[in-house]
Design a protein around this motif. Structure first.
Motif, PDB file in Angstrom:
ATOM      1  N   MET A 118      12.557   3.004 -23.189  1.00  0.00           N
ATOM      2  CA  MET A 118      12.626   3.238 -21.737  1.00  0.00           C
ATOM      3  C   MET A 118      14.006   2.841 -21.226  1.00  0.00           C
ATOM      4  O   MET A 118      14.507   1.767 -21.519  1.00  0.00           O
ATOM      5  N   TYR A 119      14.628   3.731 -20.515  1.00  0.00           N
ATOM      6  CA  TYR A 119      15.969   3.464 -20.036  1.00  0.00           C
ATOM      7  C   TYR A 119      15.957   2.644 -18.753  1.00  0.00           C
ATOM      8  O   TYR A 119      15.096   2.800 -17.906  1.00  0.00           O
ATOM      9  N   LEU A 120      16.973   1.800 -18.650  1.00  0.00           N
ATOM     10  CA  LEU A 120      17.177   1.022 -17.433  1.00  0.00           C
ATOM     11  C   LEU A 120      18.036   1.843 -16.491  1.00  0.00           C
ATOM     12  O   LEU A 120      19.079   2.338 -16.873  1.00  0.00           O
ATOM     13  N   LEU A 121      17.588   2.021 -15.275  1.00  0.00           N
ATOM     14  CA  LEU A 121      18.374   2.795 -14.323  1.00  0.00           C
ATOM     15  C   LEU A 121      19.055   1.857 -13.344  1.00  0.00           C
ATOM     16  O   LEU A 121      19.857   1.030 -13.734  1.00  0.00           O
ATOM     17  N   LYS A 122      18.758   1.958 -12.075  1.00  0.00           N
ATOM     18  CA  LYS A 122      19.495   1.142 -11.106  1.00  0.00           C
ATOM     19  C   LYS A 122      19.250  -0.338 -11.342  1.00  0.00           C
ATOM     20  O   LYS A 122      20.152  -1.160 -11.233  1.00  0.00           O
ATOM     21  N   GLU A 123      18.021  -0.676 -11.663  1.00  0.00           N
ATOM     22  CA  GLU A 123      17.710  -2.093 -11.850  1.00  0.00           C
ATOM     23  C   GLU A 123      17.961  -2.468 -13.297  1.00  0.00           C
ATOM     24  O   GLU A 123      17.297  -1.990 -14.213  1.00  0.00           O
ATOM     25  N   ILE A 124      18.955  -3.301 -13.543  1.00  0.00           N
ATOM     26  CA  ILE A 124      19.357  -3.687 -14.881  1.00  0.00           C
ATOM     27  C   ILE A 124      19.271  -5.196 -15.003  1.00  0.00           C
ATOM     28  O   ILE A 124      19.865  -5.927 -14.221  1.00  0.00           O
ATOM     29  N   GLY A 125      18.515  -5.650 -15.970  1.00  0.00           N
ATOM     30  CA  GLY A 125      18.386  -7.088 -16.160  1.00  0.00           C
ATOM     31  C   GLY A 125      17.741  -7.785 -14.976  1.00  0.00           C
ATOM     32  O   GLY A 125      17.992  -8.957 -14.709  1.00  0.00           O
ATOM     33  N   GLY A 126      16.917  -7.057 -14.216  1.00  0.00           N
ATOM     34  CA  GLY A 126      16.219  -7.656 -13.092  1.00  0.00           C
ATOM     35  C   GLY A 126      17.032  -7.722 -11.821  1.00  0.00           C
ATOM     36  O   GLY A 126      16.595  -8.318 -10.835  1.00  0.00           O
ATOM     37  N   ILE A 127      18.238  -7.119 -11.816  1.00  0.00           N
ATOM     38  CA  ILE A 127      19.059  -7.121 -10.616  1.00  0.00           C
ATOM     39  C   ILE A 127      19.476  -5.696 -10.276  1.00  0.00           C
ATOM     40  O   ILE A 127      19.455  -4.822 -11.127  1.00  0.00           O
ATOM     41  N   ILE A 128      19.839  -5.479  -9.041  1.00  0.00           N
ATOM     42  CA  ILE A 128      20.384  -4.198  -8.626  1.00  0.00           C
ATOM     43  C   ILE A 128      21.901  -4.290  -8.713  1.00  0.00           C
ATOM     44  O   ILE A 128      22.526  -5.070  -8.004  1.00  0.00           O
ATOM     45  N   LEU A 129      22.487  -3.519  -9.605  1.00  0.00           N
ATOM     46  CA  LEU A 129      23.919  -3.619  -9.813  1.00  0.00           C
ATOM     47  C   LEU A 129      24.674  -2.883  -8.716  1.00  0.00           C
ATOM     48  O   LEU A 129      24.391  -1.731  -8.411  1.00  0.00           O
ATOM     49  N   ALA A 130      25.641  -3.568  -8.145  1.00  0.00           N
ATOM     50  CA  ALA A 130      26.422  -2.972  -7.065  1.00  0.00           C
ATOM     51  C   ALA A 130      27.915  -2.980  -7.338  1.00  0.00           C
ATOM     52  O   ALA A 130      28.656  -2.252  -6.689  1.00  0.00           O
ATOM     53  N   GLY A 131      28.374  -3.774  -8.291  1.00  0.00           N
ATOM     54  CA  GLY A 131      29.806  -3.828  -8.510  1.00  0.00           C
ATOM     55  C   GLY A 131      30.224  -4.758  -9.620  1.00  0.00           C
ATOM     56  O   GLY A 131      29.388  -5.327 -10.334  1.00  0.00           O
ATOM     57  N   LEU A 132      31.535  -4.921  -9.754  1.00  0.00           N
ATOM     58  CA  LEU A 132      32.120  -5.665 -10.861  1.00  0.00           C
ATOM     59  C   LEU A 132      31.793  -7.147 -10.863  1.00  0.00           C
ATOM     60  O   LEU A 132      31.944  -7.812 -11.893  1.00  0.00           O
ATOM     61  N   THR A 133      31.368  -7.674  -9.743  1.00  0.00           N
ATOM     62  CA  THR A 133      31.064  -9.106  -9.707  1.00  0.00           C
ATOM     63  C   THR A 133      29.588  -9.403  -9.991  1.00  0.00           C
ATOM     64  O   THR A 133      29.198 -10.571 -10.043  1.00  0.00           O
ATOM     65  N   ASP A 134      28.796  -8.357 -10.186  1.00  0.00           N
ATOM     66  CA  ASP A 134      27.410  -8.582 -10.612  1.00  0.00           C
ATOM     67  C   ASP A 134      27.418  -9.142 -12.028  1.00  0.00           C
ATOM     68  O   ASP A 134      28.349  -8.897 -12.811  1.00  0.00           O
ATOM     69  N   THR A 135      26.379  -9.863 -12.378  1.00  0.00           N
ATOM     70  CA  THR A 135      26.379 -10.576 -13.651  1.00  0.00           C
ATOM     71  C   THR A 135      25.082 -10.401 -14.432  1.00  0.00           C
ATOM     72  O   THR A 135      24.022 -10.153 -13.870  1.00  0.00           O
ATOM     73  N   TYR A 136      25.212 -10.556 -15.745  1.00  0.00           N
ATOM     74  CA  TYR A 136      24.079 -10.840 -16.607  1.00  0.00           C
ATOM     75  C   TYR A 136      24.010 -12.368 -16.739  1.00  0.00           C
ATOM     76  O   TYR A 136      25.002 -13.064 -16.500  1.00  0.00           O
ATOM     77  N   THR A 137      22.865 -12.875 -17.170  1.00  0.00           N
ATOM     78  CA  THR A 137      22.727 -14.310 -17.427  1.00  0.00           C
ATOM     79  C   THR A 137      22.541 -14.517 -18.922  1.00  0.00           C
ATOM     80  O   THR A 137      21.605 -13.975 -19.520  1.00  0.00           O
ATOM     81  N   LEU A 138      23.447 -15.275 -19.533  1.00  0.00           N
ATOM     82  CA  LEU A 138      23.344 -15.570 -20.956  1.00  0.00           C
ATOM     83  C   LEU A 138      22.219 -16.569 -21.217  1.00  0.00           C
ATOM     84  O   LEU A 138      21.678 -17.175 -20.292  1.00  0.00           O
ATOM     85  N   SER A 139      21.896 -16.765 -22.486  1.00  0.00           N
ATOM     86  CA  SER A 139      20.755 -17.609 -22.857  1.00  0.00           C
ATOM     87  C   SER A 139      20.908 -19.046 -22.399  1.00  0.00           C
ATOM     88  O   SER A 139      19.913 -19.751 -22.240  1.00  0.00           O
ATOM     89  N   ASN A 140      22.144 -19.497 -22.167  1.00  0.00           N
ATOM     90  CA  ASN A 140      22.359 -20.878 -21.710  1.00  0.00           C
ATOM     91  C   ASN A 140      22.482 -20.966 -20.197  1.00  0.00           C
ATOM     92  O   ASN A 140      22.808 -22.028 -19.656  1.00  0.00           O
TER      93      ASN A 140
END
Length: 294
Positions: free
Chosen positions: A1-23
């Motif tokens: 299943m592909y991730l569309l607008k909502e990626i990693g539980g957030i709505i991505l809007a720009g370069l300052t959006d982030t993923y959260t690493l395991s730590n």
């Protein structure tokens, strides 16, 4: 299943959006790559242009030979250090506990930084240590865990590791790698490595996300780009995000640096995602880390 607008539980809007690493460390979802950007004016101006365009994640390596230029651009940019995410990598000749400590200190000095946000082992099985790579990686990782515990590296990880390299590392590691940076684009999805990363809460970073330019030779990509009124590069970078990868596009041209960041205002539909997935082998593939000659 592909991730569309909502990626990693957030709505991505720009370069300052982030993923959260395991730590718990936050890492911007797109990074600016500097591989093949020559030390001196080229790397300096490219990084400066990237920071001006809004990138806050810069990726370099000791082997790129441009850490000093990258550090100078960071210093001259005026961007607050706490708002930046800086990655560098340990080169093959410097594996081992003591050698890694010296190499890390050299990288910090060249960058002009007190800490990096991410430090990676660049390759798992260099020619120099091919007969005992497993033991040497364990020694290297011990040093990297010390950098992490001391706050000199906010996160630690690896690059070009396959599952058997990661399994070996995890036999003795106290702290699991948080990132695996690999050659990752529509030409080589590396499904086995990505699945392993996902299963072990390791983020898949995509270097050469545009296949070092080879991806643009695929005719079907031009049609998809026209459909969305975007460039082929923007489509492929969006494809990377929708897979949950973290792409690291590189350019030394200001117009392309800006354009590569303009990927947050559209979504690829599932049919186009599947089409792009089908580009396997059309723009190169990852090198086998157990057979590289360096």
């Amino acid at each position: 299943m592909y991730l569309l607008k909502e990626i990693g539980g957030i709505i991505l809007a720009g370069l300052t959006d982030t993923y959260t690493l395991s730590n718990g460390t936050k890492i911007p979802v797109v990074g600016f790559g500097t591989w093949q950007s020559e030390d001196g004016d080229e790397a300096y101006h490219a990084v400066l242009a990237a920071l001006k365009a809004g990138y806050r994640h810069i990726d370099t390596a000791a082997a790129y030979g441009n850490e000093e230029s990258v550090g100078k651009a960071i210093e001259d940019s005026g961007v607050d250090r706490k708002d930046l995410f800086v990655t560098t990598k340990l080169w093959n000749d410097d594996h081992g506990y003591e050698a890694a400590k010296l190499a890390f200190a050299t990288s910090l000095s060249k960058l002009g930084l007190d800490y990096v946000d991410l430090y990676l082992i660049h390759w798992p099985n260099p020619v120099k240590f091919r007969s005992n790579w497993k033991e040497v990686n364990a020694q290297t990782w011990k040093a990297m865990e010390e950098f992490y515990k001391a706050g000199q590296a906010k996160a630690i990880g690896v690059s070009n590791f396959r599952p058997h390299h990661l399994d070996a590392l995890l036999e003795t590691a106290e702290i699991a790698p948080m990132v695996n940076q690999i050659f990752l684009n529509p030409s080589d999805l590396q499904p086995g490595v990505v699945e392993y990363n996902n299963d072990h809460d390791i983020l898949s970073e995509a270097y050469s996300p545009l296949g070092t330019g080879s991806i643009f030779k695929i005719p079907a990509l031009k049609d998809i780009a026209a459909k969305y009124n975007k460039s082929e590069a923007q489509v492929v970078l969006r494809w990377s995000l929708q897979h949950g990868f973290l792409p690291l596009p590189k350019s030394v041209h200001e117009e392309y640096i800006k354009a590569n960041a303009d990927i947050f205002d559209f979504e690829l539909d599932q049919a186009d995602m599947k089409t792009i997935d089908g580009f396997k082998g059309q723009a190169g593939s990852a090198m086998d880390p157990d057979e590289v000659n360096f």
